[in-house]
Design a protein around this motif. Structure first.
Motif, short mmCIF file in Angstrom:
data_model
loop_
_atom_site.label_atom_id
_atom_site.label_comp_id
_atom_site.label_asym_id
_atom_site.label_seq_id
_atom_site.Cartn_x
_atom_site.Cartn_y
_atom_site.Cartn_z
N THR A 14 0.83 -1.21 0.00
CA THR A 14 0.00 0.00 0.00
C THR A 14 0.86 1.25 0.00
O THR A 14 0.59 2.20 -0.74
CB THR A 14 -0.95 0.00 1.21
N MET A 15 1.89 1.29 0.82
CA MET A 15 2.76 2.47 0.87
C MET A 15 3.49 2.68 -0.45
O MET A 15 3.70 3.82 -0.86
CB MET A 15 3.77 2.35 2.03
N ASN A 17 2.28 2.04 -3.37
CA ASN A 17 1.29 2.67 -4.25
C ASN A 17 1.06 4.13 -3.88
O ASN A 17 0.91 4.98 -4.76
CB ASN A 17 -0.03 1.89 -4.20
N VAL A 18 1.05 4.45 -2.58
CA VAL A 18 0.87 5.84 -2.15
C VAL A 18 2.07 6.67 -2.59
O VAL A 18 1.92 7.80 -3.06
CB VAL A 18 0.67 5.92 -0.61
N ARG A 19 3.28 6.12 -2.49
CA ARG A 19 4.48 6.84 -2.92
C ARG A 19 4.42 7.22 -4.40
O ARG A 19 4.92 8.25 -4.82
CB ARG A 19 5.73 6.01 -2.66
N VAL A 48 -2.51 12.90 3.62
CA VAL A 48 -2.54 11.45 3.55
C VAL A 48 -2.84 10.89 4.93
O VAL A 48 -2.28 11.34 5.93
CB VAL A 48 -1.18 10.89 3.07
N PHE A 50 -3.19 6.96 6.83
CA PHE A 50 -2.85 5.57 6.60
C PHE A 50 -2.99 4.80 7.90
O PHE A 50 -2.60 5.29 8.96
CB PHE A 50 -1.41 5.49 6.09
N THR A 74 -6.08 3.55 3.26
CA THR A 74 -5.32 4.75 2.96
C THR A 74 -6.25 5.77 2.32
O THR A 74 -7.08 5.41 1.50
CB THR A 74 -4.18 4.44 1.96
N VAL A 76 -6.11 9.65 0.45
CA VAL A 76 -5.28 10.71 -0.10
C VAL A 76 -6.19 11.82 -0.58
O VAL A 76 -7.17 11.57 -1.28
CB VAL A 76 -4.41 10.21 -1.29
#
Length: 129
Positions: A14-15, A17-19, A48, A50, A74, A76
């Motif tokens: 998940t992180m 993809n967020v990055r 953000v 999470f 998450t 955004v």
């Protein structure tokens, strides 16, 4: 508990993809040049959130993988806040968000300016020594 717990892999995925969303290009947009020579650069604010969790259940059989349950979430939020306007070498900021209307909002808006001043003060103190 094992080091390769499924929640760790789930959160890492998940992180990652967020990055991919949180790049400089997302905050500072591509310049737009008008026919009369004015350059507009969109500026956005990103928020953000999470979180995640999981649990491993005990297994009655030796050597069997233990049942696992878990998940994460998450959120955004990308909010346009203004444009940098460049004309004849002069740069100015045009805000598109309404001004802060509560004391807390005003304080949050002032945090970057206060941090810049604190950094400047610390630098002056270091140089004076």
């Amino acid at each position: 508990m094992e080091n390769n717990n499924p929640i760790g892999e789930l959160m890492k995925s998940t992180m990652d993809n967020v990055r991919s969303i949180l790049k400089v290009d997302t905050v500072v947009g591509d310049p737009i040049v008008t026919p009369d020579g004015i350059t507009l650069i969109p500026i956005s604010r990103i928020s953000v959130g999470f979180g995640g969790g999981g649990v491993e259940f005990s297994s009655q059989k030796i050597g069997q993988a233990r049942p696992y349950g878990g998940g994460n979430a998450t959120g955004v939020k990308i909010e346009p806040i203004g444009f940098l306007v460049i004309k004849d070498g002069v740069i100015r900021m045009i805000n598109v968000t309404p001004p802060a209307n509560t004391t807390v909002d005003r304080l949050i808006d002032l945090v970057p300016q206060v941090m810049d001043r604190v950094d400047s003060f610390i630098e002056k103190q270091k140089n004076a020594e």
